[in-house]
Design a protein around this motif. Sequence first.
Motif, PDB file in Angstrom:
ATOM      1  N   ARG A  41      19.326  54.403  50.447  1.00  0.00           N
ATOM      2  CA  ARG A  41      19.275  55.653  51.341  1.00  0.00           C
ATOM      3  C   ARG A  41      19.307  57.001  50.513  1.00  0.00           C
ATOM      4  O   ARG A  41      19.185  57.935  51.252  1.00  0.00           O
ATOM      5  CB  ARG A  41      20.392  55.488  52.471  1.00  0.00           C
ATOM      6  CG  ARG A  41      19.956  54.494  53.509  1.00  0.00           C
ATOM      7  CD  ARG A  41      21.050  54.336  54.556  1.00  0.00           C
ATOM      8  NE  ARG A  41      20.666  53.331  55.475  1.00  0.00           N
ATOM      9  CZ  ARG A  41      21.394  52.281  56.108  1.00  0.00           C
ATOM     10  NH1 ARG A  41      22.669  52.263  55.843  1.00  0.00           N
ATOM     11  NH2 ARG A  41      20.984  51.319  57.081  1.00  0.00           N
ATOM     12  N   PRO A  53      16.482  45.634  45.053  1.00  0.00           N
ATOM     13  CA  PRO A  53      15.356  45.933  46.063  1.00  0.00           C
ATOM     14  C   PRO A  53      14.078  45.727  45.036  1.00  0.00           C
ATOM     15  O   PRO A  53      14.065  46.355  43.901  1.00  0.00           O
ATOM     16  CB  PRO A  53      15.485  47.496  46.509  1.00  0.00           C
ATOM     17  CG  PRO A  53      16.282  48.195  45.427  1.00  0.00           C
ATOM     18  CD  PRO A  53      17.430  47.046  44.709  1.00  0.00           C
ATOM     19  N   GLU A 106      20.988  40.843  43.556  1.00  0.00           N
ATOM     20  CA  GLU A 106      20.941  42.548  43.481  1.00  0.00           C
ATOM     21  C   GLU A 106      20.765  43.091  41.846  1.00  0.00           C
ATOM     22  O   GLU A 106      21.416  42.506  41.241  1.00  0.00           O
ATOM     23  CB  GLU A 106      22.339  43.088  43.946  1.00  0.00           C
ATOM     24  CG  GLU A 106      22.387  44.416  44.110  1.00  0.00           C
ATOM     25  CD  GLU A 106      23.354  45.169  45.054  1.00  0.00           C
ATOM     26  OE1 GLU A 106      23.689  46.359  44.821  1.00  0.00           O
ATOM     27  OE2 GLU A 106      24.105  44.275  45.822  1.00  0.00           O
ATOM     28  N   GLU A 110       9.613  38.741  50.421  1.00  0.00           N
ATOM     29  CA  GLU A 110      10.571  38.000  51.555  1.00  0.00           C
ATOM     30  C   GLU A 110       9.614  37.544  52.669  1.00  0.00           C
ATOM     31  O   GLU A 110       9.807  36.603  53.166  1.00  0.00           O
ATOM     32  CB  GLU A 110      11.471  39.250  52.050  1.00  0.00           C
ATOM     33  CG  GLU A 110      12.375  38.778  53.161  1.00  0.00           C
ATOM     34  CD  GLU A 110      13.116  39.977  53.711  1.00  0.00           C
ATOM     35  OE1 GLU A 110      13.816  39.818  54.673  1.00  0.00           O
ATOM     36  OE2 GLU A 110      13.228  40.929  52.761  1.00  0.00           O
ATOM     37  N   CYS A 165      18.238  36.245  47.112  1.00  0.00           N
ATOM     38  CA  CYS A 165      18.079  37.743  46.798  1.00  0.00           C
ATOM     39  C   CYS A 165      19.315  38.249  45.865  1.00  0.00           C
ATOM     40  O   CYS A 165      20.287  37.931  46.235  1.00  0.00           O
ATOM     41  CB  CYS A 165      18.096  38.751  47.906  1.00  0.00           C
ATOM     42  SG  CYS A 165      16.677  38.503  49.218  1.00  0.00           S
ATOM     43  N   SER A 224       8.504  44.348  49.045  1.00  0.00           N
ATOM     44  CA  SER A 224       8.898  43.546  50.484  1.00  0.00           C
ATOM     45  C   SER A 224       8.183  42.331  50.955  1.00  0.00           C
ATOM     46  O   SER A 224       8.592  41.571  51.348  1.00  0.00           O
ATOM     47  CB  SER A 224       8.800  44.645  51.439  1.00  0.00           C
ATOM     48  OG  SER A 224       7.672  45.262  51.820  1.00  0.00           O
ATOM     49  N   PHE A 267      13.491  54.484  52.114  1.00  0.00           N
ATOM     50  CA  PHE A 267      13.811  53.173  52.676  1.00  0.00           C
ATOM     51  C   PHE A 267      15.300  53.567  53.343  1.00  0.00           C
ATOM     52  O   PHE A 267      16.210  53.775  52.374  1.00  0.00           O
ATOM     53  CB  PHE A 267      13.648  52.268  51.186  1.00  0.00           C
ATOM     54  CG  PHE A 267      12.485  52.294  50.548  1.00  0.00           C
ATOM     55  CD1 PHE A 267      11.643  51.240  50.877  1.00  0.00           C
ATOM     56  CD2 PHE A 267      12.123  53.242  49.373  1.00  0.00           C
ATOM     57  CE1 PHE A 267      10.330  51.233  50.091  1.00  0.00           C
ATOM     58  CE2 PHE A 267      11.140  53.062  48.998  1.00  0.00           C
ATOM     59  CZ  PHE A 267      10.093  52.183  49.146  1.00  0.00           C
ATOM     60  N   ASP A 268      15.048  52.892  54.504  1.00  0.00           N
ATOM     61  CA  ASP A 268      16.326  52.906  55.209  1.00  0.00           C
ATOM     62  C   ASP A 268      17.020  51.513  55.053  1.00  0.00           C
ATOM     63  O   ASP A 268      17.135  50.615  55.832  1.00  0.00           O
ATOM     64  CB  ASP A 268      15.972  53.038  56.870  1.00  0.00           C
ATOM     65  CG  ASP A 268      17.337  53.302  57.467  1.00  0.00           C
ATOM     66  OD1 ASP A 268      18.300  53.676  56.959  1.00  0.00           O
ATOM     67  OD2 ASP A 268      17.073  53.210  58.860  1.00  0.00           O
ATOM     68  N   THR A 269      17.514  51.476  53.777  1.00  0.00           N
ATOM     69  CA  THR A 269      18.309  50.238  53.251  1.00  0.00           C
ATOM     70  C   THR A 269      19.513  50.934  52.727  1.00  0.00           C
ATOM     71  O   THR A 269      19.417  51.742  52.084  1.00  0.00           O
ATOM     72  CB  THR A 269      17.506  49.209  52.553  1.00  0.00           C
ATOM     73  OG1 THR A 269      17.251  49.977  51.229  1.00  0.00           O
ATOM     74  CG2 THR A 269      16.409  48.615  53.155  1.00  0.00           C
ATOM     75  N   PRO A 270      20.639  50.186  52.665  1.00  0.00           N
ATOM     76  CA  PRO A 270      21.979  50.656  52.180  1.00  0.00           C
ATOM     77  C   PRO A 270      21.813  51.128  50.649  1.00  0.00           C
ATOM     78  O   PRO A 270      22.305  52.185  50.260  1.00  0.00           O
ATOM     79  CB  PRO A 270      22.939  49.667  52.309  1.00  0.00           C
ATOM     80  CG  PRO A 270      22.346  48.662  53.491  1.00  0.00           C
ATOM     81  CD  PRO A 270      20.888  48.876  53.627  1.00  0.00           C
ATOM     82  N   GLU A 271      21.312  50.201  49.913  1.00  0.00           N
ATOM     83  CA  GLU A 271      20.998  50.437  48.375  1.00  0.00           C
ATOM     84  C   GLU A 271      19.943  51.683  48.139  1.00  0.00           C
ATOM     85  O   GLU A 271      20.054  52.222  47.056  1.00  0.00           O
ATOM     86  CB  GLU A 271      20.678  49.273  47.807  1.00  0.00           C
ATOM     87  CG  GLU A 271      19.248  48.787  48.030  1.00  0.00           C
ATOM     88  CD  GLU A 271      19.100  47.706  49.090  1.00  0.00           C
ATOM     89  OE1 GLU A 271      18.320  47.046  49.176  1.00  0.00           O
ATOM     90  OE2 GLU A 271      20.147  47.983  49.958  1.00  0.00           O
TER      91      GLU A 271
END
Length: 290
Positions: free
Chosen positions: A252, A35, A55, A41, A53, A38, A246-250
């Motif tokens: 949360r 991440p 990781e 993007e 992207c 933003s 941040f409501d993202t999988p990595e």
Amino acid sequence: VRRQNILVGNGSDEILSMVLRCFVGRGDRVAFPVPTYSLYETLVKIQDGEQVCVEYPADFAVPPGLHSANAAVTFLCNPNSPSGTLVSLSAIERLARDIGGVLVVDEAYIDFAEDPGSSAIPLIQSIPNLIVLRTFSKSFSLAGLRIGLAFAPAELIAGMMKVKDSYNVNRLSLVAATAALQDLPWMEQNVRCIQQTRRQLVNGLVNLGFYVYPSHANFVMAQRKGQEQEPLYEALRERKIYVRYFDTPELRDSLRITVGTREDTKRLLQEIAAIQNGSVYPSQSGGGKL
């Protein structure tokens, strides 16, 4: 550096847009580790480019896949947002020499780094594909005036000047930025204060059971591995304390927390402790605490 190595923008965000307009056409690849900030993007989508992207590893070092992305532009936010982590100048130099396109090192937070020699600006003298961005929005506290700088080899700056609006920075902003540069001791004193309070914040969060990534920015990223942090974010919000979730999988299981005043920091830590004791949400062990 010479004036031929500098471009002034309406904030560093405008310079990011200039970079995409200069070097990216439809279908061209733009790579960056995630991440991160933003806006990268968003700008790629506007330019109709292809985003790649890659990781970050667990320690937020430069990911190996970034070297082989075959991108027209590669972005590296350093210190990174939201982690606050810093990669070394040697890693930046290796990346720049390995890729075929332009490397943009976004140093919005670099003044807050513990090592004052962390900036990549000196590398533009020897690396022809490097652009380094700086801003007056953070350490100089002039966010509303919108002043950004790009440092790069003269050939790259000349190309970017072709897409720059004729009068992209207003006179009041230019006067304010000039005054700020003439009073560097004030900025440096402010940075030292933030660094000291950052240490206080990190120590407090660690004592409350968080893992805190080594931060070189004016914020920290506090993590509870595998544990959703939205309930804590909401509980703090109810207490008029605003942190970043941040409501993202990595991400949360993490919160990005700005370094405020000493009083702000003390209250934040007290409120988190109170929320923990109130069992706002269950822990991994099922004991009812953070």
